[in-house]
Design an enzyme around this catalytic site. Structure first.
Site, PDB file in Angstrom:
ATOM      1  N   HIS A  71      42.168  60.334  31.512  1.00 26.84           N
ATOM      2  CA  HIS A  71      41.668  60.101  29.897  1.00 26.84           C
ATOM      3  C   HIS A  71      41.505  58.457  29.251  1.00 26.84           C
ATOM      4  CE1 HIS A  71      42.225  60.952  25.290  1.00 26.84           C
ATOM      5  NE2 HIS A  71      41.432  60.678  25.337  1.00 26.84           N
ATOM      6  N   MET A 142      39.016  65.631  20.508  1.00 32.02           N
ATOM      7  CA  MET A 142      39.899  65.227  20.189  1.00 32.02           C
ATOM      8  C   MET A 142      39.890  65.760  18.866  1.00 32.02           C
ATOM      9  SD  MET A 142      40.756  63.102  22.240  1.00 32.02           S
ATOM     10  CE  MET A 142      42.912  62.916  21.686  1.00 32.02           C
ATOM     11  N   GLY A 147      46.751  58.603  20.428  1.00 30.70           N
ATOM     12  CA  GLY A 147      47.502  56.853  20.121  1.00 30.70           C
ATOM     13  C   GLY A 147      49.181  57.580  21.041  1.00 30.70           C
ATOM     14  N   PHE A 148      48.926  59.254  20.637  1.00 28.34           N
ATOM     15  CA  PHE A 148      50.634  59.447  19.961  1.00 28.34           C
ATOM     16  C   PHE A 148      50.506  61.567  20.311  1.00 28.34           C
ATOM     17  CE2 PHE A 148      50.243  55.844  17.785  1.00 28.34           C
ATOM     18  CZ  PHE A 148      51.252  55.085  17.895  1.00 28.34           C
ATOM     19  N   GLY A 149      51.591  61.872  21.143  1.00 31.84           N
ATOM     20  CA  GLY A 149      51.319  63.174  20.777  1.00 31.84           C
ATOM     21  C   GLY A 149      52.028  63.998  19.882  1.00 31.84           C
ATOM     22  N   GLY A 150      52.101  65.063  19.718  1.00 35.04           N
ATOM     23  CA  GLY A 150      52.944  65.390  18.557  1.00 35.04           C
ATOM     24  C   GLY A 150      52.377  65.528  17.020  1.00 35.04           C
ATOM     25  N   GLY A 181      45.044  67.470  21.355  1.00 39.74           N
ATOM     26  CA  GLY A 181      45.605  67.014  20.439  1.00 39.74           C
ATOM     27  C   GLY A 181      45.968  68.765  19.724  1.00 39.74           C
ATOM     28  N   GLY A 182      47.753  68.499  19.899  1.00 42.80           N
ATOM     29  CA  GLY A 182      47.960  69.430  18.478  1.00 42.80           C
ATOM     30  C   GLY A 182      47.606  70.556  18.914  1.00 42.80           C
ATOM     31  N   GLY A 202      50.481  68.724  25.469  1.00 40.15           N
ATOM     32  CA  GLY A 202      51.715  67.620  25.802  1.00 40.15           C
ATOM     33  C   GLY A 202      52.955  68.323  25.406  1.00 40.15           C
TER      34      GLY A 202
HETATM   35  C1  DX5 Z   1      46.296  61.707  22.491  1.00 35.78           C
HETATM   36  C2  DX5 Z   1      46.440  62.357  24.011  1.00 35.78           C
HETATM   37  C3  DX5 Z   1      46.867  63.739  23.875  1.00 35.78           C
HETATM   38  C4  DX5 Z   1      48.410  63.781  23.383  1.00 35.78           C
HETATM   39  C5  DX5 Z   1      48.590  65.329  22.942  1.00 35.78           C
HETATM   40  O1  DX5 Z   1      46.009  60.458  22.467  1.00 35.78           O
HETATM   41  O2  DX5 Z   1      44.869  62.336  24.382  1.00 35.78           O
HETATM   42  O3  DX5 Z   1      45.858  64.322  24.920  1.00 35.78           O
HETATM   43  O4  DX5 Z   1      49.129  63.554  24.287  1.00 35.78           O
HETATM   44  O5  DX5 Z   1      50.238  65.675  22.471  1.00 35.78           O
HETATM   45  P1  DX5 Z   1      50.242  67.100  21.866  1.00 35.78           P
HETATM   46  O6  DX5 Z   1      49.402  67.987  22.482  1.00 35.78           O
HETATM   47  O7  DX5 Z   1      51.354  66.868  21.578  1.00 35.78           O
HETATM   48  O8  DX5 Z   1      49.377  66.770  20.674  1.00 35.78           O
HETATM   49 ZN    ZN Z   2      44.827  63.187  25.954  1.00 38.78          ZN
END
Ligand code: DX5
Ligand code: ZN
Length: 233
Positions: A71, A142, A147-150, A181-182, A202
């Site tokens: 990605h 998305m 940009g971020f997990g969690g 995402g989420g 994630g």
């Molecule tokens: C965010 C990433 C996702 C992220 C998802 O920019 O594209 O792939 O790792 O993380 P979670 O599952 O924790 O939302």
């Molecule tokens: Zn991703």
């Protein structure tokens, strides 16, 4: 509404893994039943975070036989696509906003023998992919800002997933509909009900103590509500 797919693909995102033990983390997730490995590439420019590039993808390639689902959250993406292909990415997905010529980018990915994906940010309309479906192998919705997990799941994207399901079905092509995402045990059912065929997760997987149980929890292995009624419980 589409019926649940029998077996959705689960693609754990390495973003939530222990970065000091990445090789082991990849092996562990494959053993735990993951279908694909999702690799979040960030450049600190297209998104406000920096992760890793093709060198890491190459280093991990020998630790796994799973398809690598890259990605790319980088702009521009085109100059790096060949490097990700050579490093061992099987799928390469880009955001339409990352460059002026999405069609050309998808052509480039496919010319390297890889599956080409388009990623739609929460504000990006489904029309951005409507005229390139013939050369698109994956569409990723998305359900957080990249940009971020969690982060928390953005439920306003559910109708968009359903609309894409219809758009894909109308083509008769086997385009994978991913959601990123989420994703958790709680949000996955609605996403699958809307027509997604691949869940990217994630935190819900790599943040869990038991990876196999976390992956299994995302799959709808319970009978469908209608089947329960028909079967008399
Ligand atoms: C965010 C990433 C996702 C992220 C998802 O920019 O594209 O792939 O790792 O993380 P979670 O599952 O924790 O939302
Ligand atoms: Zn991703």
């Amino acid at each position: 509404m589409s019926a649940y797919p029998t077996r959705p693909l689960i693609a754990p995102s390495l973003l939530a893994a222990d970065f000091a033990r990445l090789g082991e983390e990849v092996t562990a997730i494959e053993r735990a039943g993951a279908d694909w490995l999702h690799l979040d590439v960030m450049d600190g420019h297209f998104v406000p975070n920096i992760t890793f590039g093709p060198m890491l993808v190459k280093a991990l390639r020998k630790h796994s036989a799973m398809p690598f689902d890259a990605h790319l959250m980088i702009a521009p993406a085109d100059p790096y696509i060949a490097a990700f292909a050579e490093a061992g990415a099987d799928h390469i997905s880009v955001h339409p906003e990352a460059g002026p010529h999405l069609h050309r980018t998808l052509q480039l990915i496919r010319s390297l023998g890889k599956k080409a994906g388009v990623v739609l940010n929460p504000a990006t309309p489904i029309e951005s992919v409507a005229h390139v479906l013939d050369i698109t192998d994956l569409i990723m919705v998305m359900t957080v800002n990249p940009g971020f997990g969690g982060q928390a799941f953005i439920s306003s994207q559910l109708p968009k997933i359903a609309a894409l399901r219809q758009m894909i079905d109308a083509t008769g092509r086997d385009i994978v509909l991913q959601v990123d995402g989420g994703i958790t045990e709680k949000t996955a059912p609605a996403v699958l009900e809307a027509g997604a065929t691949c869940l990217i997760a994630g935190t819900a997987v790599y943040g869990a103590p038991d990876y196999a149980a976390a992956i299994a929890a995302l799959r709808p292995n319970r009978p469908h509500a209608a089947e329960l009624t028909a079967g008399g419980g």
